[in-house]
Design an enzyme around this catalytic site. Structure first.
Site, PDB file in Angstrom:
ATOM      1  N   ARG A 248     -13.532  -8.564   1.880  1.00 53.73           N
ATOM      2  CA  ARG A 248     -12.103  -8.346   1.616  1.00 53.73           C
ATOM      3  C   ARG A 248     -11.334  -9.620   1.935  1.00 53.73           C
ATOM      4  O   ARG A 248     -10.474 -10.055   1.175  1.00 53.73           O
ATOM      5  CB  ARG A 248     -11.557  -7.181   2.469  1.00 53.73           C
ATOM      6  CG  ARG A 248     -12.059  -5.804   2.094  1.00 53.73           C
ATOM      7  CD  ARG A 248     -11.543  -5.356   0.732  1.00 53.73           C
ATOM      8  NE  ARG A 248     -10.090  -5.301   0.664  1.00 53.73           N
ATOM      9  CZ  ARG A 248      -9.333  -4.285   1.104  1.00 53.73           C
ATOM     10  NH1 ARG A 248      -9.904  -3.218   1.626  1.00 53.73           N
ATOM     11  NH2 ARG A 248      -8.022  -4.321   0.999  1.00 53.73           N
TER      12      ARG A 248
ATOM     13  N   HIS B  19      -7.509   0.857  -6.247  1.00 59.22           N
ATOM     14  CA  HIS B  19      -7.699   0.003  -5.067  1.00 59.22           C
ATOM     15  C   HIS B  19      -8.372  -1.296  -5.536  1.00 59.22           C
ATOM     16  O   HIS B  19      -9.547  -1.550  -5.263  1.00 59.22           O
ATOM     17  CB  HIS B  19      -8.551   0.744  -4.033  1.00 59.22           C
ATOM     18  CG  HIS B  19      -8.489   0.169  -2.657  1.00 59.22           C
ATOM     19  ND1 HIS B  19      -7.708  -0.920  -2.323  1.00 59.22           N
ATOM     20  CD2 HIS B  19      -9.136   0.529  -1.502  1.00 59.22           C
ATOM     21  CE1 HIS B  19      -7.864  -1.195  -1.025  1.00 59.22           C
ATOM     22  NE2 HIS B  19      -8.722  -0.331  -0.520  1.00 59.22           N
TER      23      HIS B  19
ATOM     24  N   CYS C  63     -16.426   1.659   1.000  1.00 59.53           N
ATOM     25  CA  CYS C  63     -15.255   0.810   1.255  1.00 59.53           C
ATOM     26  C   CYS C  63     -14.753   0.954   2.691  1.00 59.53           C
ATOM     27  O   CYS C  63     -14.009   0.106   3.154  1.00 59.53           O
ATOM     28  CB  CYS C  63     -14.156   1.125   0.258  1.00 59.53           C
ATOM     29  SG  CYS C  63     -13.543   2.814   0.371  1.00 59.53           S
TER      30      CYS C  63
ATOM     31  N   ASP D  26     -17.348   7.015  -1.164  1.00 59.57           N
ATOM     32  CA  ASP D  26     -16.044   6.895  -0.487  1.00 59.57           C
ATOM     33  C   ASP D  26     -15.721   8.281   0.086  1.00 59.57           C
ATOM     34  O   ASP D  26     -16.387   9.273  -0.251  1.00 59.57           O
ATOM     35  CB  ASP D  26     -14.974   6.433  -1.503  1.00 59.57           C
ATOM     36  CG  ASP D  26     -13.596   6.217  -0.877  1.00 59.57           C
ATOM     37  OD1 ASP D  26     -13.508   6.086   0.359  1.00 59.57           O
ATOM     38  OD2 ASP D  26     -12.594   6.196  -1.632  1.00 59.57           O
TER      39      ASP D  26
ATOM     40  N   GLN E 249     -10.170  -3.954  -3.117  1.00 61.51           N
ATOM     41  CA  GLN E 249     -11.466  -3.479  -2.638  1.00 61.51           C
ATOM     42  C   GLN E 249     -12.520  -3.663  -3.732  1.00 61.51           C
ATOM     43  O   GLN E 249     -13.640  -4.116  -3.455  1.00 61.51           O
ATOM     44  CB  GLN E 249     -11.378  -2.007  -2.239  1.00 61.51           C
ATOM     45  CG  GLN E 249     -12.681  -1.450  -1.698  1.00 61.51           C
ATOM     46  CD  GLN E 249     -13.086  -2.042  -0.366  1.00 61.51           C
ATOM     47  OE1 GLN E 249     -12.303  -2.005   0.586  1.00 61.51           O
ATOM     48  NE2 GLN E 249     -14.280  -2.592  -0.269  1.00 61.51           N
TER      49      GLN E 249
ATOM     50  N   ARG F 159       0.876  -1.187   0.000  1.00 63.90           N
ATOM     51  CA  ARG F 159       0.000   0.000   0.000  1.00 63.90           C
ATOM     52  C   ARG F 159       0.900   1.219   0.000  1.00 63.90           C
ATOM     53  O   ARG F 159       1.681   1.423   0.935  1.00 63.90           O
ATOM     54  CB  ARG F 159      -0.914  -0.005   1.235  1.00 63.90           C
ATOM     55  CG  ARG F 159      -1.575   1.338   1.467  1.00 63.90           C
ATOM     56  CD  ARG F 159      -2.688   1.311   2.484  1.00 63.90           C
ATOM     57  NE  ARG F 159      -3.855   0.625   1.972  1.00 63.90           N
ATOM     58  CZ  ARG F 159      -5.056   0.702   2.508  1.00 63.90           C
ATOM     59  NH1 ARG F 159      -5.269   1.422   3.603  1.00 63.90           N
ATOM     60  NH2 ARG F 159      -6.065   0.051   1.970  1.00 63.90           N
TER      61      ARG F 159
HETATM   62  N1  NVA Z   1     -10.043   6.699  -1.168  1.00 66.58           N
HETATM   63  C1  NVA Z   1      -9.616   6.277   0.148  1.00 66.58           C
HETATM   64  C2  NVA Z   1      -9.814   4.802   0.325  1.00 66.58           C
HETATM   65  C3  NVA Z   1      -9.426   4.284   1.674  1.00 66.58           C
HETATM   66  C4  NVA Z   1      -9.599   2.807   1.803  1.00 66.58           C
HETATM   67  C5  NVA Z   1      -8.157   6.672   0.357  1.00 66.58           C
HETATM   68  O1  NVA Z   1      -7.348   6.487  -0.556  1.00 66.58           O
HETATM   69  O2  NVA Z   1      -7.833   7.175   1.444  1.00 66.58           O
HETATM   70  N1   CP Z   2     -11.160  -0.152   2.658  1.00 67.31           N
HETATM   71  C1   CP Z   2      -9.866  -0.212   3.055  1.00 67.31           C
HETATM   72  O1   CP Z   2      -8.952  -0.451   2.271  1.00 67.31           O
HETATM   73  O2   CP Z   2      -9.699  -0.034   4.386  1.00 67.31           O
HETATM   74  P1   CP Z   2      -8.294   0.172   5.154  1.00 67.31           P
HETATM   75  O3   CP Z   2      -7.763   1.524   4.753  1.00 67.31           O
HETATM   76  O4   CP Z   2      -8.681   0.108   6.605  1.00 67.31           O
HETATM   77  O5   CP Z   2      -7.360  -0.920   4.753  1.00 67.31           O
END
Ligand code: NVA
Ligand code: CP
Length: 313
Positions: free
Chosen positions: A300, A137, A272, A232, A140, A110
């Protein structure tokens, strides 16, 4: 249990690298793994295998579901905080990739830039899984497809309305839905729409699958006849400095009861997570009877186990 292993050794950087049939095979396998886990008959498909999980951003779901998923498959997962690695002190991604390939069977990462994940994958000789970038992502989106399939009994012809930021989540959903024949309408304020190259790729997918891709700045137009309403956060990780501007721009895009009533009566609500109640979604809708957000979060685990088993077993 059917073990399709033709994805062995592949990376999972974007759903767009996979055919509709491959994505469906992952979803079917996830359903099998979910049923067997719930029946107490989990198979140790990854016995002796290790997954390194590199995090440059925060996570609850991704970290826990990958770690637990590896454990349930008989393998082992290592949490690697990028700040504590030499990566955080400037060691090159290409060197990190080749070193980790000597110890591990797979890497989940990540981070911020999609190109960093691509570089890691290019230099690693083990599968690399994208656990979220600024652009995409994909894990997800796979959990979301599984959730839609479970709640609607099909994917082809389902209509998803996405409200809010044209971000990593919108991008991966656009690619995933268009591959699988799901119609998708994205309602975002001007200036916050999904990236043009992602939209073009989704439109190309849609031509092959028979799906439609619609962009609008009108939330009401997007939710009309929708089976799924999705939102989101308005401020993704890394965009914190823009928060006050974003909250103002996105206000009309809140997923609330008034908007929900304009979708199909049996529409489901997805997010998500993590959610910001009172921003992109109202408390009433998030906690309401049409919300499936926790079933979605659970998926997930199941879908990532299917991805891990197919890539690493
Ligand atoms: N769009 C959000 C998703 C988090 C799971 C982010 O990138 O922070
Ligand atoms: N939806 C998601 O990826 O959650 P986290 O940021 O908690 O991993």
């Amino acid at each position: 249990m059917c073990r399709v292993s033709n994805l062995k050794g592949r990376d999972f950087l974007t759903v767009n690298d996979f055919t509709a049939a491959e994505l469906m095979a992952i979803l079917t396998f996830a359903q099998e793994l979910k049923s067997s886990q719930k029946a107490g008959q989990a198979a140790a498909l990854l016995a002796g295998k290790t997954l390194g999980m590199i995090f440059e951003k925060a996570s609850t779901r991704t970290r826990v579901s990958f770690e637990v998923g590896m454990y349930q498959l008989g393998g082992y997962a290592l949490y690697l905080n990028a700040a504590d690695m030499q990566l955080g002190r400037g060691e090159e991604i290409k060197d990190t990739a080749r070193v980790l390939s000597r110890y591990l069977d797979g890497i989940m990462i990540r981070t911020y830039a999609q190109r960093d994940v691509e570089e890691l994958a290019a230099y690693a000789d083990i599968p690399v899984i994208n656990g979220l970038t600024d652009l995409l992502h994909p894990c997800q989106a796979m959990a979301d497809l599984l959730t839609i399939l479970e709640h609607k009994g099909k994917l082809q012809g389902v209509k998803v309305a996405y409200l809010g930021d044209g971000n990593n989540m919108a991008h991966s959903l656009l690619l995933a839905c268009s591959k699988l024949g799901i119609d998708m309408a994205v309602a975002s304020p001007a200036g916050y729409q999904p990236a043009a190259d992602i939209v073009a790729a989704a439109q190309k997918n849609a031509q092959a699958s028979g799906a439609s891709v619609t962009l609008t700045t009108e939330p009401a137009a997007a939710v009309k006849a929708a089976d799924v309403l999705y939102t989101d956060v308005w401020t993704s990780m890394g965009q914190e400095a823009e928060q006050s501007t974003r909250v103002k721009a996105f206000q009309p895009f809140q997923l609330n009861q008034r908007l929900l009533e304009q979708a199909k009566a049996e529409a489901i609500v997805m997010h998500c997570l993590p959610a910001h109640r009172g921003e992109e979604i109202s408390e009433e809708v998030l906690e309401g009877p049409q919300s499936v957000v926790f079933a979605q979060a659970e998926n997930r685990l199941h879908v990532q186990k299917a991805i891990l088993a197919k890539l690493l077993a």
